[in-house]
Scaffold this active site. Sequence first.
Site, PDB file in Angstrom:
ATOM      1  N   SER A  33       0.824  -1.208   0.000  1.00  0.00           N
ATOM      2  CA  SER A  33       0.000   0.000   0.000  1.00  0.00           C
ATOM      3  C   SER A  33       0.857   1.256   0.000  1.00  0.00           C
ATOM      4  O   SER A  33       0.329   2.364   0.015  1.00  0.00           O
ATOM      5  CB  SER A  33      -0.930  -0.009   1.216  1.00  0.00           C
ATOM      6  OG  SER A  33      -0.195  -0.197   2.407  1.00  0.00           O
ATOM      7  N   ASN A 120      -2.369  -2.547  13.174  1.00  0.00           N
ATOM      8  CA  ASN A 120      -3.826  -2.385  13.096  1.00  0.00           C
ATOM      9  C   ASN A 120      -4.306  -1.111  13.796  1.00  0.00           C
ATOM     10  O   ASN A 120      -5.115  -0.363  13.251  1.00  0.00           O
ATOM     11  CB  ASN A 120      -4.536  -3.608  13.678  1.00  0.00           C
ATOM     12  CG  ASN A 120      -4.261  -4.858  12.867  1.00  0.00           C
ATOM     13  OD1 ASN A 120      -3.670  -4.773  11.790  1.00  0.00           O
ATOM     14  ND2 ASN A 120      -4.665  -6.010  13.373  1.00  0.00           N
ATOM     15  N   THR A 165     -40.532  25.580 -10.621  1.00  0.00           N
ATOM     16  CA  THR A 165     -40.766  24.196 -10.192  1.00  0.00           C
ATOM     17  C   THR A 165     -40.911  23.440 -11.510  1.00  0.00           C
ATOM     18  O   THR A 165     -41.420  23.992 -12.496  1.00  0.00           O
ATOM     19  CB  THR A 165     -42.046  24.048  -9.337  1.00  0.00           C
ATOM     20  OG1 THR A 165     -43.169  24.444 -10.126  1.00  0.00           O
ATOM     21  CG2 THR A 165     -41.990  24.902  -8.070  1.00  0.00           C
ATOM     22  N   LYS A 293     -18.074  31.027 -28.688  1.00  0.00           N
ATOM     23  CA  LYS A 293     -18.460  30.255 -27.502  1.00  0.00           C
ATOM     24  C   LYS A 293     -17.666  30.569 -26.242  1.00  0.00           C
ATOM     25  O   LYS A 293     -16.487  30.878 -26.280  1.00  0.00           O
ATOM     26  CB  LYS A 293     -18.343  28.756 -27.795  1.00  0.00           C
ATOM     27  CG  LYS A 293     -19.420  28.300 -28.748  1.00  0.00           C
ATOM     28  CD  LYS A 293     -19.612  26.819 -28.705  1.00  0.00           C
ATOM     29  CE  LYS A 293     -20.367  26.414 -27.473  1.00  0.00           C
ATOM     30  NZ  LYS A 293     -20.521  24.956 -27.406  1.00  0.00           N
ATOM     31  N   ASN A 295     -17.595  28.425 -22.722  1.00  0.00           N
ATOM     32  CA  ASN A 295     -18.165  27.210 -22.133  1.00  0.00           C
ATOM     33  C   ASN A 295     -18.002  27.158 -20.620  1.00  0.00           C
ATOM     34  O   ASN A 295     -16.954  27.525 -20.095  1.00  0.00           O
ATOM     35  CB  ASN A 295     -17.512  25.981 -22.755  1.00  0.00           C
ATOM     36  CG  ASN A 295     -17.814  25.862 -24.233  1.00  0.00           C
ATOM     37  OD1 ASN A 295     -18.882  26.268 -24.687  1.00  0.00           O
ATOM     38  ND2 ASN A 295     -16.865  25.345 -24.987  1.00  0.00           N
ATOM     39  N   GLU A 300     -19.387  22.265 -15.400  1.00  0.00           N
ATOM     40  CA  GLU A 300     -19.640  20.900 -15.886  1.00  0.00           C
ATOM     41  C   GLU A 300     -18.778  19.877 -15.151  1.00  0.00           C
ATOM     42  O   GLU A 300     -19.227  18.777 -14.821  1.00  0.00           O
ATOM     43  CB  GLU A 300     -19.359  20.814 -17.388  1.00  0.00           C
ATOM     44  CG  GLU A 300     -20.345  21.621 -18.215  1.00  0.00           C
ATOM     45  CD  GLU A 300     -19.852  21.784 -19.648  1.00  0.00           C
ATOM     46  OE1 GLU A 300     -20.262  20.982 -20.492  1.00  0.00           O
ATOM     47  OE2 GLU A 300     -19.049  22.686 -19.923  1.00  0.00           O
ATOM     48  N   TYR A 327      -9.838  -6.625  12.392  1.00  0.00           N
ATOM     49  CA  TYR A 327      -9.192  -6.138  11.177  1.00  0.00           C
ATOM     50  C   TYR A 327      -9.129  -7.212  10.094  1.00  0.00           C
ATOM     51  O   TYR A 327      -8.859  -8.379  10.365  1.00  0.00           O
ATOM     52  CB  TYR A 327      -7.762  -5.662  11.500  1.00  0.00           C
ATOM     53  CG  TYR A 327      -7.002  -5.190  10.275  1.00  0.00           C
ATOM     54  CD1 TYR A 327      -7.139  -3.898   9.801  1.00  0.00           C
ATOM     55  CD2 TYR A 327      -6.165  -6.067   9.570  1.00  0.00           C
ATOM     56  CE1 TYR A 327      -6.463  -3.470   8.665  1.00  0.00           C
ATOM     57  CE2 TYR A 327      -5.482  -5.645   8.435  1.00  0.00           C
ATOM     58  CZ  TYR A 327      -5.635  -4.347   7.989  1.00  0.00           C
ATOM     59  OH  TYR A 327      -4.969  -3.929   6.869  1.00  0.00           O
ATOM     60  N   GLN A 332      -7.523  -2.127   3.847  1.00  0.00           N
ATOM     61  CA  GLN A 332      -6.472  -1.329   3.222  1.00  0.00           C
ATOM     62  C   GLN A 332      -7.013  -0.576   1.993  1.00  0.00           C
ATOM     63  O   GLN A 332      -6.437   0.405   1.556  1.00  0.00           O
ATOM     64  CB  GLN A 332      -5.318  -2.260   2.818  1.00  0.00           C
ATOM     65  CG  GLN A 332      -4.166  -1.585   2.120  1.00  0.00           C
ATOM     66  CD  GLN A 332      -2.957  -2.499   2.047  1.00  0.00           C
ATOM     67  OE1 GLN A 332      -2.307  -2.755   3.040  1.00  0.00           O
ATOM     68  NE2 GLN A 332      -2.668  -3.015   0.860  1.00  0.00           N
ATOM     69  N   LYS A 335      -8.183   3.733   1.758  1.00  0.00           N
ATOM     70  CA  LYS A 335      -7.483   5.011   1.629  1.00  0.00           C
ATOM     71  C   LYS A 335      -7.626   5.687   0.281  1.00  0.00           C
ATOM     72  O   LYS A 335      -7.861   6.891   0.198  1.00  0.00           O
ATOM     73  CB  LYS A 335      -6.004   4.818   1.962  1.00  0.00           C
ATOM     74  CG  LYS A 335      -5.792   4.527   3.431  1.00  0.00           C
ATOM     75  CD  LYS A 335      -4.395   4.034   3.722  1.00  0.00           C
ATOM     76  CE  LYS A 335      -4.394   3.107   4.910  1.00  0.00           C
ATOM     77  NZ  LYS A 335      -5.087   1.817   4.679  1.00  0.00           N
TER      78      LYS A 335
HETATM   79  N1  ARG Z   1      -1.229  -1.333   5.185  1.00  0.00           N
HETATM   80  C1  ARG Z   1      -2.208  -1.835   6.111  1.00  0.00           C
HETATM   81  C2  ARG Z   1      -3.534  -1.077   5.910  1.00  0.00           C
HETATM   82  O1  ARG Z   1      -3.510  -0.091   5.251  1.00  0.00           O
HETATM   83  C3  ARG Z   1      -1.734  -1.620   7.509  1.00  0.00           C
HETATM   84  C4  ARG Z   1      -2.285  -2.574   8.490  1.00  0.00           C
HETATM   85  C5  ARG Z   1      -1.719  -3.913   8.261  1.00  0.00           C
HETATM   86  N2  ARG Z   1      -2.087  -4.822   9.286  1.00  0.00           N
HETATM   87  C6  ARG Z   1      -1.958  -6.149   9.119  1.00  0.00           C
HETATM   88  N3  ARG Z   1      -2.314  -6.862  10.094  1.00  0.00           N
HETATM   89  N4  ARG Z   1      -1.521  -6.647   8.012  1.00  0.00           N
HETATM   90  O2  ARG Z   1      -4.572  -1.495   6.373  1.00  0.00           O
END
Ligand code: ARG
Length: 467
Positions: A33, A120, A165, A293, A295, A300, A327, A332, A335
């Site tokens: 990530s 976590n 209306t 024109k 625009n 938009e 979790y 993940q 985000k």
């Molecule tokens: N990159 C993970 C996320 O965005 C972080 C948490 C990872 N935790 C785990 N137990 N693998 O959620």
Amino acid sequence: MAEGTKDAVSSNQMWGGRFASGPDAIMEEINASIGFDKKLFAQDIRGSIAHATMLAEKGIISGEDKDKIVSGLNTIMSEIETGKFEFSRKLEDIHMNIEARLAVLIGPAAGRLHTARSRNDQVALDFRLWVKEELVKTEAMLTRLIAAFLDRAEEHADTVMPGFTHLQTAQPVTFGHHCMAYVEMFGRDRARVRHAIDHLDESPIGAAALAGTPYPIDRHMTAKALGFREPTRNSIDTVSDRDFALEFLSVAAICAVHLSRLAEEIVIWSTPQFGFVRLSDAFSTGSSIMPQKKNPDAAELVRAKTGRINGSLVALLTVMKGLPLAYSKDMQEDKEQVFDCAENLELAIAAMTGMMRDMTIRADKMRAAAGAGYSTATDLADWLVREVGLPFRDAHHVTGRVVALAESKGCDLSELSLEELQSINPAITDKVFNVLSVDASVASRTSFGGTAPAEVRKQIAWWRARN
Ligand code: ARG
């Protein structure tokens, strides 16, 4: 993508045609990530500093190790800020990238930072801090947007325009009143933003993996150091909760819907057929082939941004749906939706604020349109109730006949002669002409929240005191 492949692992038989390298490279790609969560570096470092400080205060790590950790983290902060930090996908995410670098900088003391926490609760903390900052920014941006509307409303408290209306001319209103409708909408959005800030204002750090920790940590201390009202109360919920992200996305989605309605109105108003507003050069574009024109591209695009913003909400709702506690790695995927939504919502609000401030209001065009389409017919019916004593239903019927007569003569209600009006109802007097003008119509609607300029000015004052 080839990065991370082990020579010993040959391409997988099932999908080897597509992939030159072994499945561990794919694992790395799907798992990492860092490509997007590097955005959380400042929150991650702040969180770690607060955590290490608390660990030292509670005697869980030594003061000496804490000092090394804090100074190492500060170095990393400036390395990232100045673009010197090398992010590695092998290290998966922002948390492990920073921790690995800390080990290089300060040695074994770095290994003590992760005492009594887990990624976590760490990611829950980083992301909450980020969303909180974004909500605070959104609140300020909405305040500026509302201010732009209040200024235009004040300027145009007396400017008559057709109220619609079904997008059919209904009754005359003022442009100021119409602007104040948006103030109400964005005011509610801002209230929802404040509510979302209040909701998320609890610190997750210390929930650890899901069950809490045997170390004598002080979660109230870290909560306070990080600017949260208090710590969260249930460690299982803490690491499995993304309501704060969903609330941000919902607030954003409703706000985007409001912005899209305004955008649509601007698109309509700026057509030559309506001509109610002229967009500034700064917020419009020309055509490469048709020189005449201008625009409304910004409007938009604001209208279109609603698609991706609402899409982000649906995407994360769907990610969270059916997830067992606590979790799961699914989370993940939270985000990118939030980051994309935030970036585009900010752009949309800023563009609308600029457009509203810059555009020229064509009061002449609005006035001409306000009187067209028998917009004062309700005023005639109300006059018949008030002055002639007709029940409203009968007045409605008489007025319908007057409108039909005007239509057959191709003229406005106020252009009919008294004799013509009396041919439909002999009790009509020439006083009726006082209510057939758009100004009289607008001025008469003095009920609370109505379109009368005096009433609109009261609403403006109410909002000014709260903006
Ligand atoms: N990159 C993970 C996320 O965005 C972080 C948490 C990872 N935790 C785990 N137990 N693998 O959620």
